[in-house]
Scaffold this motif. Sequence first.
Motif, PDB file in Angstrom:
ATOM      1  N   ASN A   1       0.941  -1.207  -0.050  1.00 23.67           N
ATOM      2  CA  ASN A   1      -0.130  -0.118   0.151  1.00 23.67           C
ATOM      3  C   ASN A   1       0.866   1.266   0.007  1.00 23.67           C
ATOM      4  OD1 ASN A   1      -2.512  -1.137   0.089  1.00 23.67           O
ATOM      5  ND2 ASN A   1      -2.181  -1.754   2.210  1.00 23.67           N
ATOM      6  N   PRO A   2       1.107   1.834  -1.106  1.00 23.23           N
ATOM      7  CA  PRO A   2       2.080   2.963  -1.165  1.00 23.23           C
ATOM      8  C   PRO A   2       1.256   4.380  -0.941  1.00 23.23           C
ATOM      9  CG  PRO A   2       1.206   2.596  -3.299  1.00 23.23           C
ATOM     10  CD  PRO A   2       0.602   1.473  -2.436  1.00 23.23           C
ATOM     11  N   ALA A   3       2.199   5.064  -0.011  1.00 24.66           N
ATOM     12  CA  ALA A   3       1.531   6.459   0.335  1.00 24.66           C
ATOM     13  C   ALA A   3       2.227   7.504  -0.347  1.00 24.66           C
ATOM     14  CB  ALA A   3       1.783   6.476   1.684  1.00 24.66           C
ATOM     15  N   THR A   4       1.524   8.577  -0.847  1.00 28.09           N
ATOM     16  CA  THR A   4       2.194   9.606  -1.656  1.00 28.09           C
ATOM     17  C   THR A   4       2.388  10.825  -0.906  1.00 28.09           C
ATOM     18  OG1 THR A   4       1.045   8.760  -3.747  1.00 28.09           O
ATOM     19  CG2 THR A   4       2.060  10.881  -3.823  1.00 28.09           C
ATOM     20  N   SER A   5       3.440  11.556  -0.958  1.00 31.79           N
ATOM     21  CA  SER A   5       3.699  12.731  -0.242  1.00 31.79           C
ATOM     22  C   SER A   5       4.537  13.498  -1.181  1.00 31.79           C
ATOM     23  CB  SER A   5       4.583  12.613   1.183  1.00 31.79           C
ATOM     24  OG  SER A   5       5.768  12.015   0.741  1.00 31.79           O
ATOM     25  N   GLY A   6       3.847  14.401  -1.946  1.00 34.97           N
ATOM     26  CA  GLY A   6       4.408  15.325  -3.037  1.00 34.97           C
ATOM     27  C   GLY A   6       4.716  14.503  -3.961  1.00 34.97           C
ATOM     28  N   ASP A   7       5.994  14.536  -4.475  1.00 29.59           N
ATOM     29  CA  ASP A   7       6.532  14.135  -5.742  1.00 29.59           C
ATOM     30  C   ASP A   7       7.023  12.553  -5.240  1.00 29.59           C
ATOM     31  OD1 ASP A   7       6.201  16.484  -6.683  1.00 29.59           O
ATOM     32  OD2 ASP A   7       8.157  17.157  -7.029  1.00 29.59           O
ATOM     33  N   VAL A   8       7.146  12.055  -4.093  1.00 33.85           N
ATOM     34  CA  VAL A   8       7.699  10.862  -3.855  1.00 33.85           C
ATOM     35  C   VAL A   8       6.415   9.942  -3.270  1.00 33.85           C
ATOM     36  CG1 VAL A   8       9.274   9.489  -1.965  1.00 33.85           C
ATOM     37  CG2 VAL A   8       9.680  12.115  -3.142  1.00 33.85           C
ATOM     38  N   ILE A   9       6.725   8.552  -3.589  1.00 27.12           N
ATOM     39  CA  ILE A   9       5.856   7.532  -3.130  1.00 27.12           C
ATOM     40  C   ILE A   9       6.678   6.584  -2.291  1.00 27.12           C
ATOM     41  CG2 ILE A   9       4.313   5.582  -4.046  1.00 27.12           C
ATOM     42  CD1 ILE A   9       4.309   7.073  -6.953  1.00 27.12           C
ATOM     43  N   ARG A  10       5.905   6.559  -1.047  1.00 33.04           N
ATOM     44  CA  ARG A  10       6.747   5.641  -0.097  1.00 33.04           C
ATOM     45  C   ARG A  10       5.712   4.512  -0.081  1.00 33.04           C
ATOM     46  NH1 ARG A  10       7.980  10.634   1.337  1.00 33.04           N
ATOM     47  NH2 ARG A  10       9.893  11.129   2.106  1.00 33.04           N
ATOM     48  N   VAL A  11       6.592   3.257  -0.121  1.00 29.18           N
ATOM     49  CA  VAL A  11       6.038   1.965  -0.045  1.00 29.18           C
ATOM     50  C   VAL A  11       6.551   1.301   0.944  1.00 29.18           C
ATOM     51  CG1 VAL A  11       5.646   0.018  -1.435  1.00 29.18           C
ATOM     52  CG2 VAL A  11       6.144   2.015  -2.699  1.00 29.18           C
ATOM     53  N   PRO A  12       5.810   1.287   2.202  1.00 29.02           N
ATOM     54  CA  PRO A  12       6.319   0.724   3.500  1.00 29.02           C
ATOM     55  C   PRO A  12       5.931  -0.976   3.244  1.00 29.02           C
ATOM     56  CG  PRO A  12       3.890   1.612   3.850  1.00 29.02           C
ATOM     57  CD  PRO A  12       4.592   1.838   2.294  1.00 29.02           C
ATOM     58  N   MET A  13       7.078  -1.726   3.785  1.00 31.76           N
ATOM     59  CA  MET A  13       6.831  -3.111   3.677  1.00 31.76           C
ATOM     60  C   MET A  13       6.134  -3.531   4.938  1.00 31.76           C
ATOM     61  SD  MET A  13       8.495  -4.341   0.993  1.00 31.76           S
ATOM     62  CE  MET A  13       8.410  -2.952  -0.128  1.00 31.76           C
ATOM     63  N   PRO A  14       5.088  -4.317   4.726  1.00 28.55           N
ATOM     64  CA  PRO A  14       4.283  -4.780   5.903  1.00 28.55           C
ATOM     65  C   PRO A  14       5.004  -5.892   6.550  1.00 28.55           C
ATOM     66  CG  PRO A  14       3.252  -5.496   3.950  1.00 28.55           C
ATOM     67  CD  PRO A  14       4.347  -4.587   3.525  1.00 28.55           C
ATOM     68  N   MET A  15       4.790  -5.946   8.118  1.00 31.30           N
ATOM     69  CA  MET A  15       5.245  -7.094   8.782  1.00 31.30           C
ATOM     70  C   MET A  15       4.763  -8.479   8.314  1.00 31.30           C
ATOM     71  SD  MET A  15       7.530  -5.737  11.085  1.00 31.30           S
ATOM     72  CE  MET A  15       7.721  -7.050  12.459  1.00 31.30           C
ATOM     73  N   LEU A  16       5.864  -9.556   8.158  1.00 37.75           N
ATOM     74  CA  LEU A  16       5.313 -10.618   7.831  1.00 37.75           C
ATOM     75  C   LEU A  16       4.926 -11.731   9.029  1.00 37.75           C
ATOM     76  CD1 LEU A  16       8.163 -11.504   5.355  1.00 37.75           C
ATOM     77  CD2 LEU A  16       5.805 -10.751   4.872  1.00 37.75           C
ATOM     78  N   THR A  17       3.503 -12.142   8.903  1.00 36.27           N
ATOM     79  CA  THR A  17       3.267 -13.168  10.012  1.00 36.27           C
ATOM     80  C   THR A  17       4.227 -14.483   9.804  1.00 36.27           C
ATOM     81  OG1 THR A  17       1.527 -14.151   8.796  1.00 36.27           O
ATOM     82  CG2 THR A  17       1.096 -12.165   9.972  1.00 36.27           C
ATOM     83  N   GLU A  18       4.174 -15.187  10.897  1.00 36.98           N
ATOM     84  CA  GLU A  18       4.820 -16.724  10.856  1.00 36.98           C
ATOM     85  C   GLU A  18       4.161 -17.449   9.836  1.00 36.98           C
ATOM     86  OE1 GLU A  18       7.697 -19.270  12.206  1.00 36.98           O
ATOM     87  OE2 GLU A  18       7.302 -17.148  12.862  1.00 36.98           O
TER      88      GLU A  18
END
Length: 185
Positions: free
Chosen positions: A90-107
């Motif tokens: 799920n990317p998040a846009t802030s201005g000209d940059v798109i940040r893509v956080p890596m979700p935590m992985l479950t077991e």
Amino acid sequence: MINDIKADADKRMQKSLEALHTAFNKIRTGRAHPAILDSVMVNYYGQETPLKQVAGITVEDNRTLAVSPWEKNLVPTIEKAIMSSDLGLNPATSGDVIRVPMPMLTEETRREMVKQAKNDAEQGRVAIRSARRDANSMIKELLKEKEITEDDERRGEDEIQKLTDRYIAEVDKALKAKEEDLMSV
């Protein structure tokens, strides 16, 4: 002639190993890595284009990728392409940059990814063995045509087997490293 067959088998086995590494790059770990987005295609002026050709992808921190499009008007298109990819990001846009956080992985997710990695490794082994089989059949064909002696045949098959063993060991080593990477928290 046997050297040509051996060189061809070596090249095919190398390509199988490269394909395995590409498959492993697509299996996402908890850490951010630009190769995760290699499969994302963006609609660029009506043409499906790989994301890395229309934007710079950098690792912002251990768990976040930063995507900087070359053209500002591509921001919503790139964001939509990342969302619609089957990567679960799920990317998040802030201005000209798109940040893509890596979700935590479950077991459970980690175990599924290890299973996928083992499957990819087995496919790599099968491709390597297939190259060995083809090389050995070419050597047998040369013997049948009486272009080589039985000693040459035996020597050629032994060399092909050593080559196969080396590449299978490489596959096992890559799988072990990927498993450790996936299971580390």
